[in-house]
Write a protein that holds these residues in place. Structure first.
Motif, PDB file in Angstrom:
ATOM      1  N   PHE A  87       0.852  -1.192   0.000  1.00 39.97           N
ATOM      2  CA  PHE A  87       0.000   0.000   0.000  1.00 39.97           C
ATOM      3  C   PHE A  87       0.886   1.238   0.000  1.00 39.97           C
ATOM      4  O   PHE A  87       2.110   1.164   0.223  1.00 39.97           O
ATOM      5  N   VAL A  88       0.263   2.397  -0.244  1.00 38.12           N
ATOM      6  CA  VAL A  88       0.975   3.672  -0.272  1.00 38.12           C
ATOM      7  C   VAL A  88       0.234   4.670   0.612  1.00 38.12           C
ATOM      8  O   VAL A  88      -0.982   4.835   0.489  1.00 38.12           O
ATOM      9  N   ASP A  89       0.959   5.326   1.500  1.00 34.14           N
ATOM     10  CA  ASP A  89       0.419   6.447   2.262  1.00 34.14           C
ATOM     11  C   ASP A  89       0.740   7.719   1.486  1.00 34.14           C
ATOM     12  O   ASP A  89       1.913   7.997   1.192  1.00 34.14           O
ATOM     13  N   LYS A  90      -0.287   8.492   1.166  1.00 37.07           N
ATOM     14  CA  LYS A  90      -0.108   9.665   0.310  1.00 37.07           C
ATOM     15  C   LYS A  90      -0.528  10.919   1.076  1.00 37.07           C
ATOM     16  O   LYS A  90      -1.586  10.968   1.683  1.00 37.07           O
ATOM     17  N   THR A  91       0.317  11.940   1.027  1.00 39.30           N
ATOM     18  CA  THR A  91       0.040  13.234   1.634  1.00 39.30           C
ATOM     19  C   THR A  91       0.134  14.317   0.573  1.00 39.30           C
ATOM     20  O   THR A  91       1.092  14.345  -0.197  1.00 39.30           O
ATOM     21  N   VAL A  92      -0.873  15.202   0.536  1.00 40.63           N
ATOM     22  CA  VAL A  92      -0.909  16.270  -0.467  1.00 40.63           C
ATOM     23  C   VAL A  92      -1.050  17.606   0.257  1.00 40.63           C
ATOM     24  O   VAL A  92      -1.911  17.766   1.129  1.00 40.63           O
ATOM     25  N   TYR A  93      -0.205  18.563  -0.099  1.00 37.68           N
ATOM     26  CA  TYR A  93      -0.290  19.876   0.520  1.00 37.68           C
ATOM     27  C   TYR A  93       0.336  20.929  -0.395  1.00 37.68           C
ATOM     28  O   TYR A  93       1.026  20.604  -1.371  1.00 37.68           O
ATOM     29  N   LEU A  94       0.090  22.191  -0.079  1.00 34.09           N
ATOM     30  CA  LEU A  94       0.652  23.296  -0.849  1.00 34.09           C
ATOM     31  C   LEU A  94       2.011  23.666  -0.279  1.00 34.09           C
ATOM     32  O   LEU A  94       2.168  23.825   0.931  1.00 34.09           O
ATOM     33  N   ASP A  95       3.002  23.808  -1.163  1.00 38.87           N
ATOM     34  CA  ASP A  95       4.345  24.163  -0.735  1.00 38.87           C
ATOM     35  C   ASP A  95       4.875  25.274  -1.635  1.00 38.87           C
ATOM     36  O   ASP A  95       4.191  25.710  -2.573  1.00 38.87           O
ATOM     37  N   ARG A  96       6.089  25.716  -1.364  1.00 36.56           N
ATOM     38  CA  ARG A  96       6.755  26.733  -2.172  1.00 36.56           C
ATOM     39  C   ARG A  96       8.002  26.126  -2.817  1.00 36.56           C
ATOM     40  O   ARG A  96       8.698  25.322  -2.197  1.00 36.56           O
ATOM     41  N   LEU A  97       8.282  26.515  -4.047  1.00 41.79           N
ATOM     42  CA  LEU A  97       9.416  25.959  -4.777  1.00 41.79           C
ATOM     43  C   LEU A  97      10.728  26.547  -4.277  1.00 41.79           C
ATOM     44  O   LEU A  97      10.853  27.771  -4.109  1.00 41.79           O
ATOM     45  N   ASP A  98      11.711  25.666  -4.048  1.00 45.59           N
ATOM     46  CA  ASP A  98      13.053  26.161  -3.772  1.00 45.59           C
ATOM     47  C   ASP A  98      13.748  26.455  -5.100  1.00 45.59           C
ATOM     48  O   ASP A  98      13.173  26.255  -6.177  1.00 45.59           O
ATOM     49  N   ALA A  99      14.975  26.914  -5.039  1.00 36.47           N
ATOM     50  CA  ALA A  99      15.666  27.346  -6.250  1.00 36.47           C
ATOM     51  C   ALA A  99      15.855  26.206  -7.251  1.00 36.47           C
ATOM     52  O   ALA A  99      15.661  26.386  -8.464  1.00 36.47           O
ATOM     53  N   SER A 100      16.225  25.018  -6.769  1.00 31.92           N
ATOM     54  CA  SER A 100      16.480  23.891  -7.666  1.00 31.92           C
ATOM     55  C   SER A 100      15.217  23.451  -8.387  1.00 31.92           C
ATOM     56  O   SER A 100      15.210  23.265  -9.606  1.00 31.92           O
ATOM     57  N   ALA A 101      14.130  23.289  -7.634  1.00 31.58           N
ATOM     58  CA  ALA A 101      12.865  22.858  -8.232  1.00 31.58           C
ATOM     59  C   ALA A 101      12.330  23.916  -9.187  1.00 31.58           C
ATOM     60  O   ALA A 101      11.866  23.602 -10.291  1.00 31.58           O
ATOM     61  N   ALA A 102      12.389  25.178  -8.776  1.00 38.15           N
ATOM     62  CA  ALA A 102      11.875  26.258  -9.619  1.00 38.15           C
ATOM     63  C   ALA A 102      12.633  26.343 -10.927  1.00 38.15           C
ATOM     64  O   ALA A 102      12.037  26.474 -12.009  1.00 38.15           O
ATOM     65  N   GLY A 103      13.968  26.265 -10.857  1.00 40.86           N
ATOM     66  CA  GLY A 103      14.764  26.329 -12.070  1.00 40.86           C
ATOM     67  C   GLY A 103      14.478  25.178 -13.013  1.00 40.86           C
ATOM     68  O   GLY A 103      14.436  25.358 -14.237  1.00 40.86           O
ATOM     69  N   SER A 104      14.268  23.992 -12.468  1.00 37.09           N
ATOM     70  CA  SER A 104      13.989  22.814 -13.298  1.00 37.09           C
ATOM     71  C   SER A 104      12.621  22.907 -13.959  1.00 37.09           C
ATOM     72  O   SER A 104      12.450  22.504 -15.118  1.00 37.09           O
ATOM     73  N   LEU A 105      11.641  23.427 -13.227  1.00 37.09           N
ATOM     74  CA  LEU A 105      10.276  23.506 -13.746  1.00 37.09           C
ATOM     75  C   LEU A 105      10.035  24.749 -14.595  1.00 37.09           C
ATOM     76  O   LEU A 105       8.967  24.892 -15.210  1.00 37.09           O
ATOM     77  N   GLY A 106      11.017  25.647 -14.636  1.00 38.31           N
ATOM     78  CA  GLY A 106      10.848  26.867 -15.406  1.00 38.31           C
ATOM     79  C   GLY A 106       9.959  27.887 -14.719  1.00 38.31           C
ATOM     80  O   GLY A 106       9.313  28.704 -15.381  1.00 38.31           O
ATOM     81  N   LEU A 107       9.938  27.846 -13.371  1.00 38.85           N
ATOM     82  CA  LEU A 107       9.140  28.778 -12.583  1.00 38.85           C
ATOM     83  C   LEU A 107      10.066  29.601 -11.696  1.00 38.85           C
ATOM     84  O   LEU A 107      11.286  29.505 -11.793  1.00 38.85           O
ATOM     85  N   ARG A 108       9.485  30.416 -10.834  1.00 44.15           N
ATOM     86  CA  ARG A 108      10.275  31.269  -9.971  1.00 44.15           C
ATOM     87  C   ARG A 108      10.380  30.680  -8.562  1.00 44.15           C
ATOM     88  O   ARG A 108       9.441  30.060  -8.071  1.00 44.15           O
ATOM     89  N   GLU A 109      11.509  30.889  -7.941  1.00 44.84           N
ATOM     90  CA  GLU A 109      11.679  30.448  -6.556  1.00 44.84           C
ATOM     91  C   GLU A 109      10.608  31.099  -5.680  1.00 44.84           C
ATOM     92  O   GLU A 109      10.340  32.293  -5.784  1.00 44.84           O
ATOM     93  N   GLY A 110       9.976  30.293  -4.854  1.00 45.18           N
ATOM     94  CA  GLY A 110       8.915  30.780  -4.000  1.00 45.18           C
ATOM     95  C   GLY A 110       7.530  30.649  -4.583  1.00 45.18           C
ATOM     96  O   GLY A 110       6.539  30.884  -3.883  1.00 45.18           O
ATOM     97  N   ASP A 111       7.444  30.274  -5.875  1.00 49.36           N
ATOM     98  CA  ASP A 111       6.122  30.067  -6.476  1.00 49.36           C
ATOM     99  C   ASP A 111       5.408  28.913  -5.763  1.00 49.36           C
ATOM    100  O   ASP A 111       6.051  27.961  -5.302  1.00 49.36           O
ATOM    101  N   PRO A 112       4.068  28.947  -5.694  1.00 40.90           N
ATOM    102  CA  PRO A 112       3.331  27.847  -5.062  1.00 40.90           C
ATOM    103  C   PRO A 112       3.370  26.587  -5.913  1.00 40.90           C
ATOM    104  O   PRO A 112       3.443  26.656  -7.152  1.00 40.90           O
TER     105      PRO A 112
END
Length: 235
Positions: free
Chosen positions: A173-198
């Protein structure tokens, strides 16, 4: 049987995505599926149950199993955890490996992985794309006790298929948690968004059939390119 059941579900998912059942919007009968794929009635019903849970089909008592209206866009089901490759059959899903390392679990990672400090853990960071669009920035950890090897070739493909089909791990089985977070620099740069974007963050803790956790992941999704849905009964 679990492998056959999930294999059949994935095959039917591909046929649905190709539009094969668009005329009647109805799946073949259980008997026809049993004959075509050489599986038991139990296997067919299990595969249909998986598709129903994913919101792709719905059974009508006395009439059969029907395909639900398709969603336009990049929708991911919350009720299943087969990986993005399985969520988008017939689409071009790619994985760009940003980091692949075998690390020793520190106190924080050991707590998350339910293992001892110092245990070896594979850490895989990937950018996932669907038809060229960035969908998620994923950080996944696998206990080496259960997954002895992950190379660049494996990390660049479907890790779900690798651990399920090639290593033969029996999933529980899988325990799944979903929530709103903010992008750090690495994630934002990879996704083509801005750091701190939701960003919608999905954390998965995956357990084997014996109750042992073998994988934990954290995926940050592109706010414009990814959507989620869940099929819920009205009772």
């Amino acid at each position: 049987m679990v492998t056959k059941q999930r294999g059949l579900a994935m095959e039917l998912r591909k046929r649905i995505a190709s539009g094969e059942f668009s005329v009647t919007n109805k799946l073949p009968t259980e008997d026809r599926l049993m004959e075509r794929y050489g599986v038991s009635r139990y296997c067919v019903r299990g595969a249909i149950a998986e598709l129903t849970a994913a919101g792709e089909v719905f059974p009508v008592c006395g009439s059969g199993v029907f395909v639900r209206e398709r969603r336009d866009g990049n929708y991911l089901p919350l009720g299943t955890s087969y990986g993005i490759s399985a969520d988008f059959p017939g689409r071009r899903v790619t994985s760009e490996v940003r980091e692949l390392a075998l690390v020793r679990a520190d106190a924080r990672l050991a707590l998350r992985m339910r293992c001892d400090e110092g245990d070896r853990v594979w850490r895989v960071v990937r950018l996932r794309r669907v038809d060229g669009l960035p969908i998620s920035y994923e950080t996944a950890c696998y206990l080496k006790e259960f997954v002895p090897y992950i190379g660049e070739d494996v990390a660049g493909g479907s890790l779900y298929s690798y651990v399920h089909d090639d290593l033969g791990l029996r999933f529980g089985f899988v325990d799944k948690t979903v929530y709103l977070d903010r992008l750090d620099a690495s994630a934002a740069g990879s996704l083509g968004l801005r750091e701190g974007d939701p960003s919608i963050c999905v954390e998965d803790d995956a357990f084997l059939s014996n109750g042992r956790l073998f994988n934990s992941s954290r995926s940050l999704y592109h706010s414009a390119n990814a959507r989620f849905y869940s099929a819920a009964p009205m009772r």
